[in-house]
Enzyme design. Structure first.
Site, mmCIF file in Angstrom:
data_model
loop_
_atom_site.group_PDB
_atom_site.id
_atom_site.type_symbol
_atom_site.label_atom_id
_atom_site.label_comp_id
_atom_site.label_asym_id
_atom_site.label_seq_id
_atom_site.Cartn_x
_atom_site.Cartn_y
_atom_site.Cartn_z
ATOM 1 N N GLY A 135 0.784 -1.230 0.000
ATOM 2 C CA GLY A 135 0.000 0.000 0.000
ATOM 3 C C GLY A 135 0.817 1.282 0.000
ATOM 4 N N GLY A 139 3.434 -3.723 -3.958
ATOM 5 C CA GLY A 139 3.155 -4.020 -5.371
ATOM 6 C C GLY A 139 3.447 -2.766 -6.161
ATOM 7 N N ARG A 140 2.521 -1.799 -6.027
ATOM 8 C CA ARG A 140 2.607 -0.536 -6.764
ATOM 9 C C ARG A 140 3.964 0.152 -6.593
ATOM 10 N NH1 ARG A 140 -2.292 2.257 -7.404
ATOM 11 N NH2 ARG A 140 -2.984 0.998 -5.647
ATOM 12 N N ARG A 200 -7.584 2.327 -15.052
ATOM 13 C CA ARG A 200 -7.575 3.036 -13.773
ATOM 14 C C ARG A 200 -8.250 4.422 -13.819
ATOM 15 N NH1 ARG A 200 -3.824 4.301 -11.019
ATOM 16 N NH2 ARG A 200 -4.586 3.595 -9.019
ATOM 17 N N CYS A 245 -15.165 2.186 -27.334
ATOM 18 C CA CYS A 245 -16.497 2.700 -27.576
ATOM 19 C C CYS A 245 -17.197 2.951 -26.250
ATOM 20 C CB CYS A 245 -17.266 1.705 -28.435
ATOM 21 S SG CYS A 245 -18.674 2.478 -29.168
HETATM 22 N N1 LLP Z 1 -1.109 -7.113 -0.159
HETATM 23 C C1 LLP Z 1 -2.427 -7.285 -0.223
HETATM 24 C C2 LLP Z 1 -3.058 -8.258 0.663
HETATM 25 C C3 LLP Z 1 -3.198 -6.529 -1.105
HETATM 26 O O1 LLP Z 1 -4.509 -6.702 -1.139
HETATM 27 C C4 LLP Z 1 -2.553 -5.623 -1.979
HETATM 28 C C5 LLP Z 1 -3.331 -4.847 -2.942
HETATM 29 C C6 LLP Z 1 -1.161 -5.486 -1.892
HETATM 30 C C7 LLP Z 1 -0.463 -6.248 -0.969
HETATM 31 C C8 LLP Z 1 -0.383 -4.539 -2.769
HETATM 32 O O2 LLP Z 1 -0.768 -3.230 -2.608
HETATM 33 P P1 LLP Z 1 0.074 -2.051 -3.321
HETATM 34 O O3 LLP Z 1 1.422 -1.998 -2.661
HETATM 35 O O4 LLP Z 1 0.185 -2.403 -4.742
HETATM 36 O O5 LLP Z 1 -0.752 -0.850 -3.092
HETATM 37 N N2 LLP Z 1 -6.296 -2.164 -8.649
HETATM 38 C C9 LLP Z 1 -6.066 -1.122 -7.677
HETATM 39 C C10 LLP Z 1 -5.240 -1.605 -6.513
HETATM 40 C C11 LLP Z 1 -5.841 -2.758 -5.773
HETATM 41 C C12 LLP Z 1 -4.940 -3.208 -4.684
HETATM 42 C C13 LLP Z 1 -5.432 -4.454 -4.069
HETATM 43 N N3 LLP Z 1 -4.567 -5.012 -3.121
HETATM 44 C C14 LLP Z 1 -5.400 0.053 -8.371
HETATM 45 O O6 LLP Z 1 -5.203 0.006 -9.573
HETATM 46 O O7 LLP Z 1 -5.108 1.054 -7.742
#
Ligand code: LLP
Length: 438
Positions: free
Chosen positions: A248, A292-293, A330, A361
Site C-alpha cells: 500500500g 506491489g505498486r 484506472r 467505444c
Molecule cells: N497485499 C495485499 C493483501 C493486497 O490486497 C494488496 C493490494 C497489496 C499487498 C499490494 O498493494 P500495493 O502496494 O500495490 O498498493 N487495482 C487497484 C489496486 C488494488 C490493490 C489491491 N490489493 C489500483 O489500480 O489502484
C-alpha cells in the site's frame, strides 16, 4: 516533465528510458507499448530490503504480483531476492512457470477455491494467508486427507481506514477481507488454527489499503494487532513468528502526489513493532511486507501513437490515442490521474491543452483530462508515465482490442517479455456453433 528512474531526454530530444530511445522502441515493437525501467524496479526492491537489513530485523519483502505479473517480472523479483504474493491459481501458475522458489510464495485471496488450495499444497508453497472460516475449514479438511501440515498466516482486519480512494480500501472492519480483529473473529480463527494439527501458524497478516502517503495507518495497525497479540499470548501462550503488514506504499502519479521514500515506511513500521515488543517483554517477530505498486508503478510507461482529434468549440480539444481503458482502466475505474508528454519532443514548449481519449467505444474512456502539450502533429508519440502497476494486470479485451506487449529496458538494451496479442488470440477460445440452436 516529471522524471522517473533512468528517464532522460537524449541528444535527439527524445525521451529515453533505460538507455533506450522510446521513439525507437515504438518503431520496433509498435504501439501501444508498456515499457518497464528494470533498474528502477531493482532500486526499489533494494531500498526496501536494505532498510530491513540496516535495522537488523528478519524480514521478507514479498512482491504483490497482482500489480504486474509476468514470467520475466517474477524472474526479476527473484533475482532481487524478493518473496512473492499471489492471489489466484493464475498468479500461482505464473510463479511456478517462472520457477520462483516455492518456499517464498505466499497465497492470498478471500475466496480461494478447493482446486487453488490443492494447487498450493501440491506445490508446497511457503504459506497460505487464510482469509475466512470457510477457507480455514476447507484447508483443514484437505490437509487431514493429505496428512500434511501447512504453514499459514491469518489475515486480520484491524479496522483502520487508510487515507486513500474508497474503492481500494481493504483494511476496514466492514471489508470482504480477513477476520475482524475487534469483533472476536480473529481470536476464534486463532483458537481453531492452534487446536488443529493441520496448521503451522506462522502469524498474522493485515493490509490496510493502497496508495498510502503517511505512516500513521501502519503504526496504528501495528498497535492494534500487537495489543491483541499480547492478550492472546497471556491466554493461549502463543506469539507469532511473523507479522505481515501488507503493501500500500504510495507513489507519485502526478506532481500532486508526495510519497515517502520506501525505506521510511519500513523504518516507522519496524520502530513501532520493536517498541511494542519491548514494552511487553516479547521477542520482535519477523516483519513481512507486500509492496506491489511501489515496486513497479513508477517503472512503467505506456507509449501510444496519437491519432484523431476533435475540437468542441469553446469547450475542449480531444486527442485520441491507439489504446485506452483496455490497457489502462484506472482512470475510468478510480478516477486515477496521470502525467504524459510527447516522447518524440518532451521538452518542447506546451502551447495548448488537450484531453487524451482512448479508442474504446465508451465516453468514459478518457486517459487524461486537460494535459498541456505542444501543438499536436501526426507522428506524435504519447508517453503516459507511472503505468507499471495495475495497468497490464488489469488490461482487458474490451472492443476486442488485443492487449499490448511489454518490453523491459535496462542498460541500453530492450527485451520483449510479453508478446502483443493477435486477432487470432482474441478468438482462441471461441467455438463456432455447429448446430443451429433454433
Ligand atoms: N497485499 C495485499 C493483501 C493486497 O490486497 C494488496 C493490494 C497489496 C499487498 C499490494 O498493494 P500495493 O502496494 O500495490 O498498493 N487495482 C487497484 C489496486 C488494488 C490493490 C489491491 N490489493 C489500483 O489500480 O489502484
Amino acid at each position: 516533465m516529471i522524471e522517473y528512474g533512468t528517464m532522460k531526454v537524449n541528444g535527439k530530444g527524445h525521451l529515453e528510458i533505460g538507455g533506450v530511445d522510446t521513439v525507437d522502441l515504438a518503431a520496433r515493437f509498435g504501439t501501444p507499448l508498456y515499457v518497464y525501467d528494470i533498474a528502477l524496479i531493482r532500486q526499489r526492491a533494494r531500498a526496501f530490503k536494505e532498510t530491513f537489513q540496516t535495522l537488523g530485523v528478519t524480514a521478507q519483502v514479498a512482491y504483490a504480483s497482482k500489480a504486474f505479473s509476468s514470467i520475466a517480472m517474477l524472474q526479476i523479483a527473484n533475482e532481487e531476492g524478493l518473496s512473492l504474493d499471489v492471489v489466484s491459481g493464475g498468479e500461482l501458475y505464473t510463479a511456478l512457470a517462472a520457477e520462483f522458489p516455492v518456499e517464498k510464495i505466499h497465497f492470498h485471496g478471500n475466496n480461494k477455491s478447493r482446486e487453488e488450495l490443492e494447487m498450493a499444497l501440491d506445490a508446497n508453497i511457503g504459506c497460505i494467508v487464510v482469509d475466512n472460516f470457510y477457507e480455514l475449514d476447507m484447508l483443514e479438511r484437505l490437509c487431514r486427507s493429505r496428512k500434511c501440515k501447512v504453514p499459514v498466516l491469518l489475515r486480520v482486519t484491524p479496522g483502520i481506514e487508510a487515507h486513500t480512494h474508497d474503492y481500494i480500501l481493504t483494511g476496514q472492519e466492514d471489508s470482504k477481507f480477513g477476520f475482524g480483529l475487534q469483533n472476536g473473529q480473529a481470536e476464534a480463527a486463532l483458537k481453531q488454527a492452534l487446536q488443529s494439527n493441520s496448521f503451522e501458524l506462522l502469524g498474522m497478516h493485515c493490509h490496510i489499503g493502497s496508495q498510502i502517503f503517511e505512516t500513521t495507518g501502519f503504526v496504528l495497525a501495528v498497535q492494534k494487532i500487537m495489543a491483541k497479540l499480547v492478550e492472546w499470548n497471556h491466554k493461549y501462550h502463543y506469539f507469532p513468528e511473523v507479522l505481515n503488514l501488507g503493501g500500500g506504499f504510495g507513489i507519485r502519479y502526478t506532481n500532486e502526489d508526495h510519497p515517502l521514500p520506501p525505506g521510511y515506511y519500513v523504518e516507522e513500521i519496524v520502530k513501532e513493532v520493536k517498541k511494542q515488543a519491548r514494552d511487553n517483554g516479547l521477542k520482535v517477530p519477523e516483519i513481512w511486507i507486500e509492496p506491489g505498486r511501489s515496486l513497479v508503478g513508477e517503472a512503467g510507461t505506456t507509449l501510444y501513437s496519437v491519432g484523431s482529434s476533435k475540437e468542441v468549440p469553446n469547450v475542449r480539444k480531444y486527442l485520441a490515442v491507439d489504446g485506452g481503458m483496455s490497457d489502462n482502466i484506472r482512470p475510468a475505474l478510480y478516477d486515477a490521474k496521470y502525467e504524459a508528454v510527447f516522447a518524440n519532443r518532451p521538452l518542447e514548449k506546451c502551447e495548448e491543452t488537450v484531453s487524451i481519449a482512448g479508442k474504446c467505444c465508451e465516453s468514459g474512456d478518457m486517459l487524461i483530462w486537460d494535459l498541456p502539450v505542444p501543438k499536436p502533429e501526426s507522428d506524435d508519440l504519447l508517453a503516459v508515465f507511472c503505468t507499471g502497476a495495475y495497468g497490464y494486470s488489469m488490461a482487458n479485451n474490451y472492443n476486442r482490442i488485443p492487449r499490448p506487449p511489454v518490453v523491459f529496458v535496462e542498460s541500453g538494451r530492450a527485451e520483449l517479455v510479453v508478446k502483443r496479442e493477435t486477432y487470432a488470440d482474441l478468438i482462441r477460445n471461441d467455438i463456432r456453433l455447429r448446430v443451429s440452436l433454433t
